[in-house]
Design a protein around this motif. Structure first.
Motif, PDB file in Angstrom:
ATOM      1  N   LEU A   1      -6.815  -2.979   5.933  1.00  0.00           N
ATOM      2  CA  LEU A   1      -6.317  -4.107   5.138  1.00  0.00           C
ATOM      3  C   LEU A   1      -5.179  -3.669   4.218  1.00  0.00           C
ATOM      4  CD1 LEU A   1      -9.626  -5.932   4.111  1.00  0.00           C
ATOM      5  CD2 LEU A   1      -7.801  -6.865   5.555  1.00  0.00           C
ATOM      6  N   ALA A   2      -5.336  -2.485   3.604  1.00  0.00           N
ATOM      7  CA  ALA A   2      -4.297  -1.970   2.710  1.00  0.00           C
ATOM      8  C   ALA A   2      -2.984  -1.790   3.455  1.00  0.00           C
ATOM      9  CB  ALA A   2      -4.745  -0.651   2.096  1.00  0.00           C
TER      10      ALA A   2
ATOM     11  N   ARG B   1       3.598   0.338  -1.115  1.00  0.00           N
ATOM     12  CA  ARG B   1       2.517   0.153  -2.082  1.00  0.00           C
ATOM     13  C   ARG B   1       1.504  -0.826  -1.504  1.00  0.00           C
ATOM     14  NH1 ARG B   1       2.968   3.751  -6.564  1.00  0.00           N
ATOM     15  NH2 ARG B   1       5.186   4.009  -7.036  1.00  0.00           N
ATOM     16  N   GLY B   2       0.250  -0.629  -1.850  1.00  0.00           N
ATOM     17  CA  GLY B   2      -0.780  -1.536  -1.371  1.00  0.00           C
ATOM     18  C   GLY B   2      -2.136  -1.140  -1.928  1.00  0.00           C
ATOM     19  N   GLY B   3      -3.164  -1.875  -1.538  1.00  0.00           N
ATOM     20  CA  GLY B   3      -4.511  -1.596  -2.021  1.00  0.00           C
ATOM     21  C   GLY B   3      -5.258  -2.886  -2.286  1.00  0.00           C
ATOM     22  N   PRO B   4      -6.434  -2.805  -2.907  1.00  0.00           N
ATOM     23  CA  PRO B   4      -7.258  -3.998  -3.150  1.00  0.00           C
ATOM     24  C   PRO B   4      -6.553  -5.109  -3.913  1.00  0.00           C
ATOM     25  CG  PRO B   4      -8.514  -2.007  -3.584  1.00  0.00           C
ATOM     26  CD  PRO B   4      -7.098  -1.576  -3.363  1.00  0.00           C
TER      27      PRO B   4
ATOM     28  N   LYS C   1       7.023  -3.016   0.165  1.00  0.00           N
ATOM     29  CA  LYS C   1       7.962  -1.939  -0.190  1.00  0.00           C
ATOM     30  C   LYS C   1       7.931  -1.664  -1.684  1.00  0.00           C
ATOM     31  CE  LYS C   1      11.669  -1.560   3.186  1.00  0.00           C
ATOM     32  NZ  LYS C   1      13.137  -1.666   3.368  1.00  0.00           N
ATOM     33  N   ASP C   2       8.123  -0.393  -2.022  1.00  0.00           N
ATOM     34  CA  ASP C   2       8.216   0.004  -3.418  1.00  0.00           C
ATOM     35  C   ASP C   2       9.523  -0.532  -4.006  1.00  0.00           C
ATOM     36  OD1 ASP C   2       7.280   1.909  -5.655  1.00  0.00           O
ATOM     37  OD2 ASP C   2       9.341   2.530  -5.324  1.00  0.00           O
ATOM     38  N   GLY C   3       9.506  -0.852  -5.291  1.00  0.00           N
ATOM     39  CA  GLY C   3      10.691  -1.400  -5.930  1.00  0.00           C
ATOM     40  C   GLY C   3      11.803  -0.393  -6.157  1.00  0.00           C
TER      41      GLY C   3
ATOM     42  N   LEU D   1      -0.166   0.064 -11.627  1.00  0.00           N
ATOM     43  CA  LEU D   1       0.873  -0.317 -12.577  1.00  0.00           C
ATOM     44  C   LEU D   1       2.038  -0.994 -11.855  1.00  0.00           C
ATOM     45  CD1 LEU D   1       1.757  -0.124 -15.588  1.00  0.00           C
ATOM     46  CD2 LEU D   1       2.931   1.996 -14.975  1.00  0.00           C
ATOM     47  N   ASN D   2       2.347  -0.501 -10.658  1.00  0.00           N
ATOM     48  CA  ASN D   2       3.434  -1.084  -9.875  1.00  0.00           C
ATOM     49  C   ASN D   2       3.149  -2.542  -9.526  1.00  0.00           C
ATOM     50  OD1 ASN D   2       5.952  -0.530  -8.083  1.00  0.00           O
ATOM     51  ND2 ASN D   2       4.510  -1.494  -6.681  1.00  0.00           N
TER      52      ASN D   2
END
Length: 480
Positions: free
Chosen positions: A113-114, A129-132, A120-122, A373-374
């Motif tokens: 799922l992640a 970037r990803g996650g719950p 994409k990172d800024g 934080l992102n």
């Protein structure tokens, strides 16, 4: 009163909710996916071989795996297993194995799922970037839930756990080498600061070096112990299985205590379902989400089936441990057992291993917090730098302070995080089953799987991100 409330909630969440929720849902994911963690176990090696070194500046599948193992493998593999055996006997090891095997499926689901919902990172177009927080926001369209998850990750891993790891490392060096805590604290802080200010790529490269050294070193010392006691191994395995169902009368609490201790050790150690590892899984540059799901499920195997078993064998093959007898626990039990096997060097080895395990966990914890934080800052450099300074100051502070109360609060916040994450991935299990079917369909067609993103548009993921990845991979194939 705060301490009592915290203890009550911790006992409720870990002892009465997660102790059942994690294995039952892990079993559900295992059955619904037709035992995906076993069917594709050996395919993981081909995935790692094909993606070990990416030439375009992306983070490879192997680097993401090592960063994940860096967090999963920690002081708990040395101290936690010893506590489980002390309180639950040899049979706890068997239930630790069971929890890990079903947890591999949970890890597969959350990490797939992640990958699917990554973005994409800024700051760096080669970083994802990803996650719950991301799959809760996009998959369930619940932004508030993503915010809550991100805050819990920052507090738990970025602040509390890292400060506590610093204390464990500095006090361990003081006990073994008589090195003042402020000296070891400053050394750890300096290396930590250089690593995190290099961004996620430097964190991944550091993990790529540290993790194999620490894991292979610990495995090697365990193999030495096993070889020295090779004739006792068959009877030891029989004892572990027998004690799992018919524990010694010396173990207080009987079979229930054995199962609970093994299950807790498995949950705390492999982190499957706790919502931490998916943040790392998302950064890998792979052609299909299922690929990283397979790889990340293997990190659970490395942590528990291999490394936790190393500690268990070292303890149970020694004469230091006696069932039902109050004595040394935690790190000291493992340390004394190893000293008995190989002499005084064993004590120093455990201290060095704790340092490597602890430091690798620190950079992993920091990444989890940075990734969260992102979710708010979207690559704001100033915000990231301020956050890094705060994390460094907390590491320095932690090397001088016993932060047991803060660590206990972090356990509570991690428990809440785990419950939220397990609810989310249960609600999103159908997209993962669809991903598995699509992956298997391409394998049957005799082609190397890539995400056919147009087949999954109803799941509200970043289609442009995956289009770019797949197009780049296809272009490479044409050039080759």
């Amino acid at each position: 009163m705060f301490a009592e409330i915290n203890t009550f909630l911790n006992d409720l969440i870990w002892g009465n909710i997660l102790i059942y929720l994690l294995p039952l849902l892990g079993l559900f994911f295992t059955i619904s996916s037709r035992f995906v963690q076993f069917r594709y176990f050996f395919k993981m090696f081909n995935i790692l071989k094909d993606t070990a070194h990416d030439k375009d500046g992306h983070i490879s599948s192997f680097q993401a795996l090592m960063l994940s193992v860096a967090g999963r493998v920690g002081g708990g593999n040395i101290a936690g297993v010893a506590v489980a055996i002390t309180l639950g006997g040899a049979g706890a090891v068997f239930w630790m194995w069971v929890i890990a095997l079903v947890g591999m499926a949970t890890s597969f689901f959350e990490c797939s799922l992640a990958q699917l919902y990554k973005e994409k990172d800024g700051l760096d177009s080669c970083v994802y970037r990803g996650g719950p927080a991301y799959y809760a926001t996009k998959g369930l369209k619940q932004k508030w839930l993503g915010v809550v998850i991100s805050v819990l990750l920052i507090i738990t891993f970025g602040f509390a756990f890292n400060a506590t790891q610093s204390f464990i490392i500095s006090t361990s060096f003081e006990a073994s080498f008589n090195l003042p805590t402020w000296v070891s604290g400053l050394i750890v802080t300096a290396v930590f600061g250089v690593t995190i200010f290099g961004g996620v790529k430097r964190i991944a490269r550091m993990s790529e070096v540290i993790v194999p050294i620490m894991a292979l070193g610990y495995l090697l010392i365990a193999l030495v112990v096993i070889v020295l006691n090779i004739t006792q191994i068959p009877s030891l395995i029989v004892m572990i299985v027998t004690e799992a169902f018919n524990p010694s009368s010396a173990i207080g609490g009987g079979m229930g205590a054995v199962i609970i201790q093994g299950a807790k050790r498995g949950m705390f150690s492999n982190e499957a379902g706790l919502g931490s590892a998916p943040n790392v899984a998302a950064v890998a540059y792979v052609a299909h989400p299922v690929q990283q799901g397979i790889v990340q499920s293997f990190s659970v195997f490395i942590d528990t089936i291999i490394l936790c078993s190393c500690t268990a064998f070292i303890i149970l093959l020694s004469g230091v441990y006696t069932p039902g007898v109050d004595g040394v626990q935690g790190v000291l039990l493992t340390q004394n057992a190893l000293i008995e096997h190989i002499g005084p060097l064993g004590g120093y080895f455990v201290t060095i291993a704790l340092f490597l395990f602890g430091f690798s966990s620190m950079i992993y914890n920091y990444y989890l917090a940075e990734n969260s934080l992102n979710f708010f800052s979207k690559g704001n450099v100033a915000v990231f730098n301020i956050f890094r300074v705060i994390c460094i100051l907390l590491v320095i502070w932690g090397s001088f302070q016993d932060l047991a109360s803060i660590f206990a609060f972090a356990d509570l916040s991690m428990g809440i995080l785990a419950i939220l994450n397990m609810i989310v991935i249960t609600l999103l299990y159908k997209p993962v089953l669809q991903l598995i079917k699509g992956y298997e369909r391409q394998l049957k067609e005799g082609i190397e799987p890539v995400l056919r993103y147009n087949d999954y548009v109803e799941y509200n993921f970043e289609k442009d991100t995956w289009k770019e990845i797949v197009d780049n991979i296809n272009d490479k194939k044409l050039k080759e």
